[in-house]
Design an enzyme around this catalytic site. Structure first.
Site, mmCIF file in Angstrom:
data_model
loop_
_atom_site.group_PDB
_atom_site.id
_atom_site.type_symbol
_atom_site.label_atom_id
_atom_site.label_comp_id
_atom_site.label_asym_id
_atom_site.label_seq_id
_atom_site.Cartn_x
_atom_site.Cartn_y
_atom_site.Cartn_z
ATOM 1 N N HIS A 83 35.282 27.648 46.161
ATOM 2 C CA HIS A 83 36.006 28.915 46.360
ATOM 3 C C HIS A 83 35.080 29.842 47.148
ATOM 4 C CE1 HIS A 83 38.397 32.448 45.803
ATOM 5 N NE2 HIS A 83 37.432 33.058 45.123
ATOM 6 N N ASP A 109 43.445 30.642 46.408
ATOM 7 C CA ASP A 109 43.364 30.097 47.768
ATOM 8 C C ASP A 109 44.583 29.228 48.057
ATOM 9 O OD1 ASP A 109 40.477 31.002 47.994
ATOM 10 O OD2 ASP A 109 40.333 29.618 46.324
HETATM 11 N N1 LIG Z 1 38.146 32.988 41.719
HETATM 12 C C1 LIG Z 1 38.895 33.875 42.338
HETATM 13 O O1 LIG Z 1 39.870 33.515 43.013
HETATM 14 C C2 LIG Z 1 38.582 35.333 42.259
HETATM 15 C C3 LIG Z 1 37.473 35.778 41.595
HETATM 16 N N2 LIG Z 1 37.178 37.117 41.511
HETATM 17 C C4 LIG Z 1 35.980 37.490 40.764
HETATM 18 O O2 LIG Z 1 36.347 37.905 39.444
HETATM 19 C C5 LIG Z 1 35.311 38.734 38.903
HETATM 20 C C6 LIG Z 1 35.904 39.971 38.236
HETATM 21 O O3 LIG Z 1 36.521 40.776 39.219
HETATM 22 P P1 LIG Z 1 37.077 42.234 38.843
HETATM 23 O O4 LIG Z 1 37.866 42.194 37.597
HETATM 24 O O5 LIG Z 1 37.701 42.768 40.086
HETATM 25 O O6 LIG Z 1 35.684 42.989 38.593
HETATM 26 P P2 LIG Z 1 35.428 44.346 37.752
HETATM 27 O O7 LIG Z 1 34.060 44.789 38.091
HETATM 28 O O8 LIG Z 1 36.576 45.279 37.894
HETATM 29 O O9 LIG Z 1 35.438 43.801 36.263
HETATM 30 C C7 LIG Z 1 34.476 42.930 35.777
HETATM 31 C C8 LIG Z 1 34.314 43.237 34.304
HETATM 32 O O10 LIG Z 1 33.438 42.257 33.746
HETATM 33 C C9 LIG Z 1 32.677 42.917 32.773
HETATM 34 N N3 LIG Z 1 31.491 42.099 32.443
HETATM 35 C C10 LIG Z 1 30.312 42.041 33.100
HETATM 36 N N4 LIG Z 1 29.459 41.234 32.449
HETATM 37 C C11 LIG Z 1 30.123 40.761 31.385
HETATM 38 C C12 LIG Z 1 29.767 39.895 30.316
HETATM 39 N N5 LIG Z 1 28.539 39.345 30.220
HETATM 40 N N6 LIG Z 1 30.686 39.627 29.371
HETATM 41 C C13 LIG Z 1 31.907 40.176 29.435
HETATM 42 N N7 LIG Z 1 32.305 41.034 30.399
HETATM 43 C C14 LIG Z 1 31.416 41.310 31.363
HETATM 44 C C15 LIG Z 1 32.359 44.274 33.377
HETATM 45 O O11 LIG Z 1 31.982 45.220 32.380
HETATM 46 C C16 LIG Z 1 33.691 44.606 34.044
HETATM 47 O O12 LIG Z 1 34.541 45.351 33.178
HETATM 48 C C17 LIG Z 1 34.370 39.029 40.082
HETATM 49 O O13 LIG Z 1 33.236 38.157 40.007
HETATM 50 C C18 LIG Z 1 35.206 38.694 41.297
HETATM 51 O O14 LIG Z 1 34.435 38.356 42.410
HETATM 52 C C19 LIG Z 1 37.995 38.064 42.069
HETATM 53 C C20 LIG Z 1 39.123 37.666 42.746
HETATM 54 C C21 LIG Z 1 39.485 36.274 42.927
HETATM 55 O O1 LIG Z 2 36.640 37.571 47.852
HETATM 56 C C1 LIG Z 2 36.200 37.964 46.755
HETATM 57 O O2 LIG Z 2 35.040 38.301 46.559
HETATM 58 C C2 LIG Z 2 37.161 37.970 45.613
HETATM 59 C C3 LIG Z 2 37.752 36.615 45.591
HETATM 60 O O3 LIG Z 2 37.143 35.661 45.126
HETATM 61 C C4 LIG Z 2 38.988 36.421 46.346
HETATM 62 O O4 LIG Z 2 39.718 37.354 46.639
HETATM 63 O O5 LIG Z 2 39.263 35.245 46.653
#
Ligand SMILES: NC(=O)C1=CN([C@@H]2O[C@H](COP(=O)(O)OP(=O)(O)OC[C@H]3O[C@@H](n4cnc5c(N)ncnc54)[C@H](O)[C@@H]3O)[C@@H](O)[C@H]2O)C=CC1
Ligand SMILES: O=C([O-])CC(=O)C(=O)O
Length: 329
Positions: free
Chosen positions: A188, A160
């Site tokens: 967030h 952000d």
């Molecule tokens: N804080 C931020 O700024 C942001 C946060 N996110 C969040 O990050 C997270 C991951 O996003 P992506 O990589 O795109 O999702 P994705 O679905 O591509 O990958 C998530 C991975 O986590 C694994 N997983 C699920 N439960 C698990 C566990 N108990 N232990 C270990 N691994 C586990 C899944 O098998 C999957 O491979 C989401 O919750 C998303 O909303 C995404 C973008 C920005």
């Molecule tokens: O918006 C979402 O769900 C993924 C995220 O946290 C971001 O891009 O900031």
């Protein structure tokens, strides 16, 4: 090159963010070219095969800084000796969802991971939560790790922060390097408060440089706060490369420090500063020295900013009540 590798645990390592993040860490983007890293990668059992493929690709890069890779599905094994834990693994939201809607699906991941970190991580462990809803997931992990000092838990609002810098840079047609002291306050989520009143552009106050309260309120703040949803709408999947990049920025600055005359946004356990209730993991302006963050003190908060901060903090307090109700903290 120093000889002892830094152990970096990454969860959700076979996911979208993991696919960007691991290669950046392995190439030295986190701690520099002189610090070897060992990756310790956690996935759920059905994703281990895909993770093996990612590890083959890491091998094929022959990164000089990559000292080793361990993978597994047991946090008590994978987190052993970890100096940093990047907790990414969690379900992403889809179109029409808010990040808080993920609390029930994802909250349960962070209690056992907090317990495992408590048992087996290195004494100097630093924990960064990226998986959503990031602030409250960090609260869950922290609450389940009573032996780890609370200040070692944080959640990511750096994406952000970087989005806010980019929007301001475009608006004023100045390079991002001219912008300092950006702050994201609170959660967030869509209630977050990106604050231009304390930011600077070329040493001058950013809100004054913009000189357009309507743009600030009705374009800048919602664009930054809803950028995640806009990316999901456009890409059909949530931001991954930018989230990985921000995770690197966050963990790097937490380790190596913030530059003089600037600060970054990190969601950290509140000590009551700016009337944010103690213990909530809320985003603040922070500086880092010798691996320890401090909340920037003494900023004057006007009524507009106070209202925005109160709204986002109220949401964090509600999330805390919700996870109490789920028995997660
Ligand atoms: N804080 C931020 O700024 C942001 C946060 N996110 C969040 O990050 C997270 C991951 O996003 P992506 O990589 O795109 O999702 P994705 O679905 O591509 O990958 C998530 C991975 O986590 C694994 N997983 C699920 N439960 C698990 C566990 N108990 N232990 C270990 N691994 C586990 C899944 O098998 C999957 O491979 C989401 O919750 C998303 O909303 C995404 C973008 C920005
Ligand atoms: O918006 C979402 O769900 C993924 C995220 O946290 C971001 O891009 O900031």
């Amino acid at each position: 090159m120093s000889t002892t590798p830094v152990k970096v645990a990454v969860t959700g390592a076979a996911g979208q963010i993991g696919y960007s993040l691991l290669f950046r860490i392995a190439s030295g983007a986190l701690f520099g070219k002189d610090t070897p890293v060992e990756l310790r990668l956690l996935e759920i059992t059905p994703a281990l095969k895909a993770l093996e493929g990612v590890v083959m690709e890491l091998d094929d890069c022959a990164f000089p800084t990559l000292a080793g890779v361990e993978i597994g599905d047991d946090p008590n094994v994978v987190f052993a000796g970890a100096n940093h834990a990047l907790l990414v693994g969690a379900r992403p939201r889809g179109p029409g969802m808010e990040r808080g809607d993920l609390l029930e699906a994802n909250g349960g991941i962070f209690a056992p991971q907090g317990k495992a970190l408590n048992e087996v991580a290195a004494d100097d462990i630093k924990v960064t939560v990226t998986g959503n809803p990031a602030n409250t997931n960090a609260l869950i992990a922290m609450s389940n790790a009573p032996d780890i000092p609370q200040e070692r838990f944080s959640a990511l609002t750096r994406l952000d922060h970087n989005r806010a810098i980019s929007q301001l840079s475009t608006k004023l047609d100045v390079p991002v390097t001219e912008i300092r002291k950006m702050t994201i306050w609170g959660n967030h989520s869509a209630t977050q408060y990106p604050d231009l009143f304390h930011a600077e552009v070329g040493g001058k106050n950013a809100a004054e440089a913009v000189g357009d309260q309507d743009w600030l309120e009705n374009t800048f703040i919602p664009t930054v706060a809803k950028r995640g949803a806009a990316i999901i709408e456009a890409r059909g999947a949530s931001s991954a490369a930018s989230a990985a990049s921000a995770t690197i920025d966050h963990a790097r600055d937490w380790t190596l420090g913030t530059p003089d005359g600037d600060w970054v946004s990190m969601a950290v356990p509140s000590d009551g500063s700016y009337d944010v209730p103690e213990g909530l993991i809320s985003s603040f302006p922070v500086t880092v020295k010798d691996g320890q963050w401090s909340i920037v003190q003494g900023l004057e908060i006007d009524d507009f900013s106070r209202g925005k901060i109160e709204a986002t903090v109220a949401e964090l307090a509600e999330e805390r009540e919700a996870v109490k109700g789920l028995g997660l903290i």
